[in-house]
Design an enzyme around this catalytic site. Structure first.
Site, PDB file in Angstrom:
ATOM      1  N   GLU A 163      -1.599   9.316 -11.962  1.00  0.00           N
ATOM      2  CA  GLU A 163      -2.062   8.648 -13.194  1.00  0.00           C
ATOM      3  C   GLU A 163      -2.921   9.538 -14.097  1.00  0.00           C
ATOM      4  O   GLU A 163      -4.045   9.212 -14.442  1.00  0.00           O
ATOM      5  CB  GLU A 163      -2.833   7.365 -12.827  1.00  0.00           C
ATOM      6  CG  GLU A 163      -1.996   6.405 -11.967  1.00  0.00           C
ATOM      7  CD  GLU A 163      -2.756   5.175 -11.524  1.00  0.00           C
ATOM      8  OE1 GLU A 163      -3.846   4.918 -12.056  1.00  0.00           O
ATOM      9  OE2 GLU A 163      -2.270   4.459 -10.626  1.00  0.00           O
ATOM     10  N   GLU A 268       5.476   2.328  -5.666  1.00  0.00           N
ATOM     11  CA  GLU A 268       4.512   1.227  -5.489  1.00  0.00           C
ATOM     12  C   GLU A 268       5.081  -0.091  -6.032  1.00  0.00           C
ATOM     13  O   GLU A 268       4.430  -0.834  -6.709  1.00  0.00           O
ATOM     14  CB  GLU A 268       3.199   1.554  -6.204  1.00  0.00           C
ATOM     15  CG  GLU A 268       2.559   2.864  -5.788  1.00  0.00           C
ATOM     16  CD  GLU A 268       1.245   3.130  -6.485  1.00  0.00           C
ATOM     17  OE1 GLU A 268       0.656   2.183  -7.047  1.00  0.00           O
ATOM     18  OE2 GLU A 268       0.784   4.292  -6.491  1.00  0.00           O
TER      19      GLU A 268
HETATM   20  O1  G3I Z   1     -13.483  -0.326   2.265  1.00  0.00           O
HETATM   21  C1  G3I Z   1     -14.390  -0.984   1.356  1.00  0.00           C
HETATM   22  C2  G3I Z   1     -15.239  -1.996   2.108  1.00  0.00           C
HETATM   23  O2  G3I Z   1     -16.057  -1.306   3.042  1.00  0.00           O
HETATM   24  C3  G3I Z   1     -16.097  -2.779   1.118  1.00  0.00           C
HETATM   25  O3  G3I Z   1     -16.816  -3.783   1.806  1.00  0.00           O
HETATM   26  C4  G3I Z   1     -15.180  -3.438   0.065  1.00  0.00           C
HETATM   27  C5  G3I Z   1     -15.928  -4.228  -0.959  1.00  0.00           C
HETATM   28  O4  G3I Z   1     -16.572  -3.315  -1.831  1.00  0.00           O
HETATM   29  O5  G3I Z   1     -14.434  -2.393  -0.617  1.00  0.00           O
HETATM   30  C6  G3I Z   1     -13.586  -1.713   0.294  1.00  0.00           C
HETATM   31  O6  G3I Z   1     -12.894  -0.716  -0.416  1.00  0.00           O
HETATM   32  C7  G3I Z   1     -11.865  -1.254  -1.266  1.00  0.00           C
HETATM   33  C8  G3I Z   1     -10.537  -0.575  -0.871  1.00  0.00           C
HETATM   34  O7  G3I Z   1      -9.473  -1.002  -1.755  1.00  0.00           O
HETATM   35  C9  G3I Z   1     -10.143  -0.893   0.581  1.00  0.00           C
HETATM   36  O8  G3I Z   1      -9.883  -2.274   0.672  1.00  0.00           O
HETATM   37  C10 G3I Z   1     -12.198  -0.867  -2.710  1.00  0.00           C
HETATM   38  O9  G3I Z   1     -13.351  -1.580  -3.095  1.00  0.00           O
HETATM   39  C11 G3I Z   1     -11.027  -1.251  -3.606  1.00  0.00           C
HETATM   40  O10 G3I Z   1     -11.264  -0.746  -4.917  1.00  0.00           O
HETATM   41  C12 G3I Z   1      -9.728  -0.591  -3.096  1.00  0.00           C
HETATM   42  O11 G3I Z   1      -8.670  -1.037  -3.928  1.00  0.00           O
HETATM   43  C13 G3I Z   1      -7.461  -0.245  -3.835  1.00  0.00           C
HETATM   44  C14 G3I Z   1      -7.229   0.420  -5.213  1.00  0.00           C
HETATM   45  O12 G3I Z   1      -5.963   1.093  -5.221  1.00  0.00           O
HETATM   46  C15 G3I Z   1      -8.295   1.457  -5.503  1.00  0.00           C
HETATM   47  O13 G3I Z   1      -8.241   2.495  -4.552  1.00  0.00           O
HETATM   48  C16 G3I Z   1      -6.304  -1.186  -3.520  1.00  0.00           C
HETATM   49  O14 G3I Z   1      -6.430  -1.624  -2.166  1.00  0.00           O
HETATM   50  C17 G3I Z   1      -4.974  -0.478  -3.676  1.00  0.00           C
HETATM   51  O15 G3I Z   1      -3.888  -1.401  -3.544  1.00  0.00           O
HETATM   52  C18 G3I Z   1      -4.870   0.167  -5.059  1.00  0.00           C
HETATM   53  O16 G3I Z   1      -3.676   0.872  -5.104  1.00  0.00           O
HETATM   54  C19 G3I Z   1      -3.453   1.608  -6.331  1.00  0.00           C
HETATM   55  C20 G3I Z   1      -2.758   2.899  -5.993  1.00  0.00           C
HETATM   56  O17 G3I Z   1      -3.560   3.634  -5.080  1.00  0.00           O
HETATM   57  C21 G3I Z   1      -2.485   3.702  -7.248  1.00  0.00           C
HETATM   58  N1  G3I Z   1      -1.667   2.926  -8.187  1.00  0.00           N
HETATM   59  C22 G3I Z   1      -2.270   1.612  -8.537  1.00  0.00           C
HETATM   60  C23 G3I Z   1      -2.522   0.805  -7.268  1.00  0.00           C
HETATM   61  C24 G3I Z   1      -3.069  -0.562  -7.601  1.00  0.00           C
HETATM   62  O18 G3I Z   1      -4.348  -0.425  -8.194  1.00  0.00           O
END
Ligand code: G3I
Length: 363
Positions: A163, A268
């Site tokens: 991205e 995805e």
């Molecule tokens: O692991 C922490 C946990 O310890 C904490 O308690 C909790 C609440 O703050 O957060 C947890 O981390 C989260 C993580 O997912 C694991 O669940 C992050 O906040 C959250 O932002 C993260 O979201 C992911 C997002 O990417 C950002 O990395 C989504 O699961 C994931 O589906 C999403 O995937 C992205 C692709 O990588 C790139 N393309 C877009 C796609 C959708 O956004």
């Protein structure tokens, strides 16, 4: 008599040993065969994948069983991103990602690396990092190099940059762009190639299937890299789609990317029932929408199969069941975008995928 007893004993022992070795070989064979996916991934001529959340894999038997049965490729949803791998400067934590790789190896699944350089999932220390251009470039290089060295031979393909572009040629003003300029993309791919010359290197982005602007901007970016002697092996179209993304723009994206010689990864995929730009705010999926989603998935799979087989890197869904989708992180926006329902039962879209695998190939 003693001679006979001795012979008998040896014979008995050797036959017992023989029985054990046959038994052990059968056990190994059963274990090996028992773990091979038998669902979509076994039926498709290309890898069929899903993103995997390690906590769910450990805690949810239905989630785990569906992944074991259906998919031949997995992408770590979160545990191979920078905030998970390098939570503190020069401190790499591999345990979660290595656990996912062990699962994949046990189930004969490929692991697609996601994502080395992105503006998302950055650890706080990077967001707060103070350094000149050389320091930022060293930070970029060290993360790529250390990560790829650790997974070398087990992860054979990476989303190197995720991205980087707005909806055309312009670059997202990410932290990498702010500190390194547009050249960070070229550096990222150079460092990745040096770290693991055998790995397949992908550029990954969304909306490439939504029309020519971002798609052409991406292809121009990759062409500039190629002109600098920097080879990108493949393009990941995230395909976070909805029912009103026209098939013509999807097939155009597949064909334009393939025509440049790149591997094509639908990286995805999910198909929202809420149409983009229309606040229809569905509260439940209707049979008609689920049928439309089935047709949509079938058409995408059939179009994908028209690509040259050698360029069909695979189709990866971003989640297993509707209950797992990232789209539900917005509670005001319920969604049902995947192949399995909240109870991990195949939806009409699952049948649509299978129908797409056997649809006649009218090239
Ligand atoms: O692991 C922490 C946990 O310890 C904490 O308690 C909790 C609440 O703050 O957060 C947890 O981390 C989260 C993580 O997912 C694991 O669940 C992050 O906040 C959250 O932002 C993260 O979201 C992911 C997002 O990417 C950002 O990395 C989504 O699961 C994931 O589906 C999403 O995937 C992205 C692709 O990588 C790139 N393309 C877009 C796609 C959708 O956004």
């Amino acid at each position: 008599m003693r001679h006979i007893n001795l012979t008998y004993t040896k014979l008995f022992r050797s036959s017992r040993l023989g029985c054990y070795s046959v038994w052990f070989a059968l056990l190994l064979l059963t274990a090996a065969c028992a773990r091979r996916p038998t669902g979509l991934g076994a039926q498709a001529s290309f890898p069929v994948g899903t993103c995997v959340n390690l906590n769910k894999l450990r805690a949810n038997p239905a989630y785990r069983a569906t992944i074991e049965r259906e998919f031949t490729s997995i992408t770590a949803e979160d545990v191979m991103k920078m905030d998970s791998l390098q939570p503190r400067p020069n401190e790499f934590t591999w345990a979660s990602a290595d656990a996912l790789l062990r699962f994949a190896r046990q189930h004969h699944q490929r692991v697609h690396g996601h994502a080395l350089v992105w503006s998302g999932a950055l650890p706080k220390w990077v967001l707060q990092f103070k350094g000149d251009t050389a320091a930022w470039d060293q930070l970029l290089r060290q993360h790529i190099t250390t990560t790829m060295h650790h997974f070398k031979g087990r992860v054979k393909a990476w989303d190197v940059v995720n991205e980087a572009l707005e909806n055309d040629d312009t670059f997202n003003r990410t932290i990498w762009y702010e500190h390194l300029g547009p050249g960070y993309v070229a550096h990222a791919f150079q460092y990745a190639r040096q770290a693991d010359p055998e790995a397949l290197l992908f550029y990954n982005d969304f909306d490439l299937e939504n029309g020519p602007s971002k798609l052409n901007g991406t292809l121009r970016l990759l062409a500039r890299l190629k002109a600098q002697g920097i080879k990108v092996d493949g393009v990941g179209l995230q395909m976070h789609a909805s029912l009103n993304v026209p098939f013509s723009s999807i097939t155009e994206a597949f064909q334009k990317i393939a025509a440049q010689g790149y591997l094509v990864h639908v990286s995805e995929m999910d198909v929202q029932l809420n149409r983009y730009g229309q606040n229809d705010a569905l509260t439940q999926p209707t049979p008609a929408l689920l049928a439309e989603q089935r047709d949509y998935v079938r058409t995408v799979v059939a179009a994908y199969r028209k690509l040259p087989p050698a360029q069909q890197y695979g189709i990866t869904f971003w989640g297993v069941s509707d209950g797992d989708t990232w789209l539900r992180s917005n509670p005001r926006h319920p969604e049902w975008p995947l192949l399995f329902d909240d109870k991990y039962q195949p939806k009409p879209a699952y049948e649509g995928f299978r129908e797409g695998l056997t649809a006649p190939l009218t090239r």
